[in-house]
Design a protein around this motif. Structure first.
Motif, mmCIF file in Angstrom:
data_model
loop_
_atom_site.group_PDB
_atom_site.id
_atom_site.type_symbol
_atom_site.label_atom_id
_atom_site.label_comp_id
_atom_site.label_asym_id
_atom_site.label_seq_id
_atom_site.Cartn_x
_atom_site.Cartn_y
_atom_site.Cartn_z
ATOM 1 N N VAL A 88 -56.593 0.757 55.241
ATOM 2 C CA VAL A 88 -55.732 0.349 54.131
ATOM 3 C C VAL A 88 -56.639 0.031 52.946
ATOM 4 O O VAL A 88 -57.648 -0.674 53.091
ATOM 5 N N MET A 89 -56.249 0.533 51.752
ATOM 6 C CA MET A 89 -57.102 0.429 50.577
ATOM 7 C C MET A 89 -56.331 -0.204 49.412
ATOM 8 O O MET A 89 -55.597 0.486 48.699
ATOM 9 N N PRO A 90 -56.463 -1.518 49.182
ATOM 10 C CA PRO A 90 -55.849 -2.148 48.004
ATOM 11 C C PRO A 90 -56.597 -1.735 46.737
ATOM 12 O O PRO A 90 -57.821 -1.615 46.745
ATOM 13 N N SER A 91 -55.880 -1.592 45.644
ATOM 14 C CA SER A 91 -56.455 -0.983 44.442
ATOM 15 C C SER A 91 -57.408 -1.906 43.700
ATOM 16 O O SER A 91 -57.330 -3.133 43.815
ATOM 17 N N PRO A 92 -58.266 -1.318 42.873
ATOM 18 C CA PRO A 92 -59.063 -2.102 41.934
ATOM 19 C C PRO A 92 -58.190 -2.686 40.819
ATOM 20 O O PRO A 92 -56.981 -2.455 40.766
ATOM 21 N N TRP A 93 -58.833 -3.404 39.894
ATOM 22 C CA TRP A 93 -58.167 -4.057 38.758
ATOM 23 C C TRP A 93 -57.972 -3.011 37.655
ATOM 24 O O TRP A 93 -58.665 -2.976 36.652
ATOM 25 N N THR A 94 -57.001 -2.115 37.843
ATOM 26 C CA THR A 94 -56.786 -1.034 36.892
ATOM 27 C C THR A 94 -55.375 -0.503 37.026
ATOM 28 O O THR A 94 -54.794 -0.511 38.125
ATOM 29 N N ASP A 95 -54.814 -0.010 35.920
ATOM 30 C CA ASP A 95 -53.487 0.593 35.951
ATOM 31 C C ASP A 95 -53.447 1.845 36.811
ATOM 32 O O ASP A 95 -52.373 2.264 37.245
ATOM 33 N N LEU A 96 -54.612 2.459 37.064
ATOM 34 C CA LEU A 96 -54.629 3.656 37.915
ATOM 35 C C LEU A 96 -54.172 3.346 39.330
ATOM 36 O O LEU A 96 -53.685 4.236 40.036
ATOM 37 N N LEU A 116 -53.722 4.508 54.055
ATOM 38 C CA LEU A 116 -52.728 4.070 53.088
ATOM 39 C C LEU A 116 -53.455 3.377 51.943
ATOM 40 O O LEU A 116 -54.146 2.376 52.154
ATOM 41 N N ALA A 117 -53.335 3.931 50.734
ATOM 42 C CA ALA A 117 -53.842 3.278 49.526
ATOM 43 C C ALA A 117 -52.653 2.758 48.742
ATOM 44 O O ALA A 117 -51.626 3.439 48.641
ATOM 45 N N TYR A 118 -52.774 1.553 48.187
ATOM 46 C CA TYR A 118 -51.644 1.027 47.421
ATOM 47 C C TYR A 118 -52.125 0.304 46.172
ATOM 48 O O TYR A 118 -53.261 -0.165 46.090
ATOM 49 N N THR A 119 -51.229 0.241 45.188
ATOM 50 C CA THR A 119 -51.494 -0.429 43.928
ATOM 51 C C THR A 119 -51.114 -1.899 44.050
ATOM 52 O O THR A 119 -49.991 -2.226 44.437
ATOM 53 N N ALA A 120 -52.051 -2.769 43.729
ATOM 54 C CA ALA A 120 -51.791 -4.202 43.836
ATOM 55 C C ALA A 120 -50.638 -4.610 42.925
ATOM 56 O O ALA A 120 -50.393 -4.016 41.876
ATOM 57 N N ARG A 121 -49.911 -5.639 43.352
ATOM 58 C CA ARG A 121 -48.746 -6.104 42.604
ATOM 59 C C ARG A 121 -49.098 -6.408 41.140
ATOM 60 O O ARG A 121 -50.169 -6.900 40.829
ATOM 61 N N GLY A 122 -48.184 -6.063 40.256
ATOM 62 C CA GLY A 122 -48.361 -6.334 38.839
ATOM 63 C C GLY A 122 -49.052 -5.229 38.064
ATOM 64 O O GLY A 122 -49.060 -5.255 36.835
ATOM 65 N N PHE A 123 -49.641 -4.264 38.767
ATOM 66 C CA PHE A 123 -50.338 -3.155 38.123
ATOM 67 C C PHE A 123 -49.549 -1.860 38.285
ATOM 68 O O PHE A 123 -48.857 -1.655 39.299
ATOM 69 N N GLY A 124 -49.703 -0.973 37.313
ATOM 70 C CA GLY A 124 -49.156 0.369 37.416
ATOM 71 C C GLY A 124 -47.689 0.392 37.786
ATOM 72 O O GLY A 124 -46.855 -0.296 37.196
ATOM 73 N N GLN A 125 -47.358 1.179 38.812
ATOM 74 C CA GLN A 125 -45.977 1.376 39.240
ATOM 75 C C GLN A 125 -45.543 0.403 40.336
ATOM 76 O O GLN A 125 -44.451 0.544 40.878
ATOM 77 N N SER A 126 -46.379 -0.557 40.657
ATOM 78 C CA SER A 126 -45.995 -1.560 41.649
ATOM 79 C C SER A 126 -45.163 -2.655 40.993
ATOM 80 O O SER A 126 -45.288 -2.925 39.797
ATOM 81 N N ASN A 139 -50.129 -11.402 51.622
ATOM 82 C CA ASN A 139 -48.926 -10.974 52.344
ATOM 83 C C ASN A 139 -48.589 -9.515 52.060
ATOM 84 O O ASN A 139 -48.064 -8.810 52.932
ATOM 85 N N ASP A 140 -48.885 -9.051 50.839
ATOM 86 C CA ASP A 140 -48.715 -7.623 50.548
ATOM 87 C C ASP A 140 -49.602 -6.779 51.458
ATOM 88 O O ASP A 140 -49.184 -5.734 51.970
ATOM 89 N N GLY A 141 -50.846 -7.221 51.637
ATOM 90 C CA GLY A 141 -51.759 -6.487 52.508
ATOM 91 C C GLY A 141 -51.258 -6.442 53.941
ATOM 92 O O GLY A 141 -51.345 -5.397 54.614
ATOM 93 N N ARG A 142 -50.713 -7.544 54.399
ATOM 94 C CA ARG A 142 -50.169 -7.576 55.758
ATOM 95 C C ARG A 142 -48.933 -6.688 55.868
ATOM 96 O O ARG A 142 -48.725 -6.004 56.880
ATOM 97 N N SER A 163 -63.886 -3.808 43.941
ATOM 98 C CA SER A 163 -63.589 -4.810 42.922
ATOM 99 C C SER A 163 -62.417 -5.698 43.362
ATOM 100 O O SER A 163 -62.495 -6.378 44.379
ATOM 101 N N TYR A 164 -61.337 -5.698 42.614
ATOM 102 C CA TYR A 164 -60.175 -6.530 42.951
ATOM 103 C C TYR A 164 -59.711 -6.288 44.382
ATOM 104 O O TYR A 164 -59.433 -7.226 45.137
ATOM 105 N N GLY A 165 -59.661 -5.028 44.765
ATOM 106 C CA GLY A 165 -59.235 -4.702 46.124
ATOM 107 C C GLY A 165 -60.186 -5.199 47.189
ATOM 108 O O GLY A 165 -59.788 -5.384 48.346
ATOM 109 N N SER A 166 -61.451 -5.455 46.808
ATOM 110 C CA SER A 166 -62.419 -5.938 47.795
ATOM 111 C C SER A 166 -62.150 -7.384 48.182
ATOM 112 O O SER A 166 -62.291 -7.771 49.342
#
Length: 546
Positions: A88-96, A116-126, A139-142, A163-166
């Motif tokens: 599972v790969m949470p995204s960096p601090w970016t709109d991408l 599964l890669a996902y965009t962290a809450r508040g960014f992009g299309q999440s 909890n999102d990661g879980r 970065s943020y995802g780390s």
């Protein structure tokens, strides 16, 4: 009102944290995964896309997150039903968002994982709002693990983030027993220290994070914390907020399960200073590894995000392959620490940090050097002198030209050159060592003790350690800021850890000035700072020599 350091930082920072990321190229690659049209791709990417289409089911997904929101994501899964390891790969601090992992997610999937890669809450299309690795992010990661396990038959699960995802990856790894290994690239251990180091506010990094999140949806709490750091208010509240978001706070949860954790960090990291990550690394008792590289935040691993050969990503693959798939690839026998030494490409390995660091050699700050008008760095104390520094102006001694961008220049072999003769001696104290008779191998964390006084109730300074060539031009080795309260006293600080070879014939130079664009200063207008070295509390610099 913004401080002088804050105003300078706001004027000097690039907006994006990932200047080398080519969104169009990543979108073309994803389009090829979905359509089979490989026009515009390199031969390597086209081959990977074709192989992925033959072996995998892939597509964009909406992941149910915490609190009823949905997270934008991308899922790679194998067509057979047998259990497979998963990442599972949470995204960096970016709109991408997840798009930043398009190539690496595909490579992991082609090597046998469900991904599964996902965009962290508040960014992009999440959905949701940015909580900066808060409870909702954990909890999102879980929830992402739940989603992946429902979509595919999984065995051991790993988390990987840049970065943020780390930071999110470490925290989910601490709180969810299903996580069997973590890879954390350009990460943090103590978020409080990343914002507030030696009582000094990191206004440059906070400004850069705000700029990069210009299109994100920050929660009211997140916005208030960032505003407080920039304004210099409610510091205690900020540190309390950061505590739960710091993997160091939850280290025993990782230790209890002996979760293997891989770290990658840059020597000149400006967002998340090295020492707080090192403290996290050294506190872990399970399998662990730390790769240090030339550069700044996320720059050493960036070429790998684009799909080019990259040792950080290669080691991340090897780490997860060993701990999730049982591959006997030797990474567990290479030592806990692998470092790239400034400014070369050679790597050094050590069993652990204690084996790596050198023995401290004490250099005393003396009044005048034998062949310069500056102070001296000597092996014997010379006390009783004072040196006064005006605090109204910055000097040419700065941490870096820009957050992130300067790291790319370093990696390309073009580190910032400092003309030391042009550093204002009225606005800085300068102490220079004798020319070295042999290469000095700095390995570890320099420690500086100063006795200083100010005619301001609070005062700040920034200590810069330089490598100065025979032409008096220099490269920065390391630095640290400090802020103190009171008229007079001694302060002891750790400079950021370093791995650096100072060539024979070069000199060490310590520059103390009062301002830097990356930090807020607490000096009153028109004030001065006086450095001294009384017999009871001599001023000195301990450098770790291997």
């Amino acid at each position: 009102m913004a401080s002088r350091g804050q105003e300078q930082a706001q004027g000097r920072q690039p907006i994006g944290l990932y200047p080398e990321l080519d969104e169009a190229a990543l979108l073309r690659f994803v389009s090829s995964l979905e359509s089979g049209d490989t026009a515009g791709l390199s031969a390597t990417r086209a081959e990977e896309a074709g192989e992925a289409r033959a072996l995998l089911q892939m597509g964009r997904v909406r992941v149910p997150g915490s609190g009823g929101i949905e997270l934008a994501g991308y899922l790679w899964k194998h067509q057979d039903a047998r259990p497979r390891p998963a990442i599972v790969m949470p995204s960096p601090w970016t709109d991408l968002g997840w798009l930043a992992y398009a190539v690496q997610g595909t490579l992991f999937a082609l090597s046998g994982y469900h991904v599964l890669a996902y965009t962290a809450r508040g960014f992009g299309q999440s959905g949701g709002e940015v909580e900066v690795a808060g409870e909702a992010d954990v909890n999102d990661g879980r929830a992402a693990i739940d989603f992946l396990q429902e979509a595919a038959s999984t065995s051991d699960i790993g988390f990987l983030g840049d970065s943020y995802g780390s930071g999110i990856s470490q925290l989910v790894g601490a709180h969810d027993e299903r996580v069997k290994a973590v890879a954390a690239l350009s990460t943090w251990g103590d978020l409080g220290e990343a914002f507030y180091e030696n009582e000094t506010r990191h206004v440059g990094s906070v400004t850069a994070l705000l700029n990069a999140a210009a299109n994100a949806r920050l929660s009211a709490t997140t916005q208030q914390v960032f505003d407080d750091v920039l304004a210099g208010q409610n510091i205690e509240g900020t540190l309390q907020w950061a505590e739960g978001r710091s993997p160091y706070t939850h280290r025993e949860l990782l230790n209890d399960r002996q979760v293997p954790v891989f770290f990658a960090q840059a020597w000149h990291e400006t967002l998340f200073p090295n020492n707080q990550t090192l403290r996290m690394f050294n506190a872990l008792t399970g399998p662990k590894r730390l790769d240090f590289s030339i550069g700044d935040h996320s720059s050493p691993e960036m070429s790998g995000i684009l799909g080019l050969p990259n040792r950080i990503w290669q080691d991340a693959h090897r780490w997860l392959n060993h701990h999730l798939k049982g591959d006997a690839n030797g990474i567990d026998k290479e030592g806990e620490l692998v470092t790239q030494i400034m400014w070369g490409s050679a790597l050094e390995a050590a069993a652990d940090w204690e084996e790596y660091i050198g023995a401290p050699q004490r250099l005393y700050l003396a009044s005048t050097g034998a062949d310069t008008g500056d102070g001296a760095l000597t092996d014997k104390p010379e006390n009783g002198w004072t040196r006064t520094i005006a605090t109204d102006h910055d000097t040419l001694a700065t941490v870096a030209e820009f957050i992130i961008k300067s790291g790319y220049a370093e990696m390309a072999g073009n580190p910032k050159v400092y003309a030391t003769r042009d550093i204002s001696r009225s606005d800085a104290g300068v102490w220079v060592g004798a020319p070295l008779t042999r290469t000095a191998r700095l390995r570890g964390t320099p420690v500086l003790r100063l006795t200083c006084a100010s005619d301001s109730a609070t005062s700040s300074f920034v200590a810069h350690l330089f490598d100065v060539g025979p032409d008096d031009n220099a490269h920065i080795i390391t630095h640290a800021p400090a802020t103190r309260t009171g008229e007079e006293g001694s302060v002891q600080i750790e400079l950021q850890a370093t791995g650096y070879d100072v060539p024979a014939g070069h000199r060490l130079m310590l520059v103390i000035d009062s301002q830097d664009p990356f930090y807020a200063d607490a000096n009153a207008k028109g004030a001065s700072l006086t450095v001294s070295s009384p017999d009871a509390h001599p001023s000195y610099l301990d450098i770790p020599l291997a």
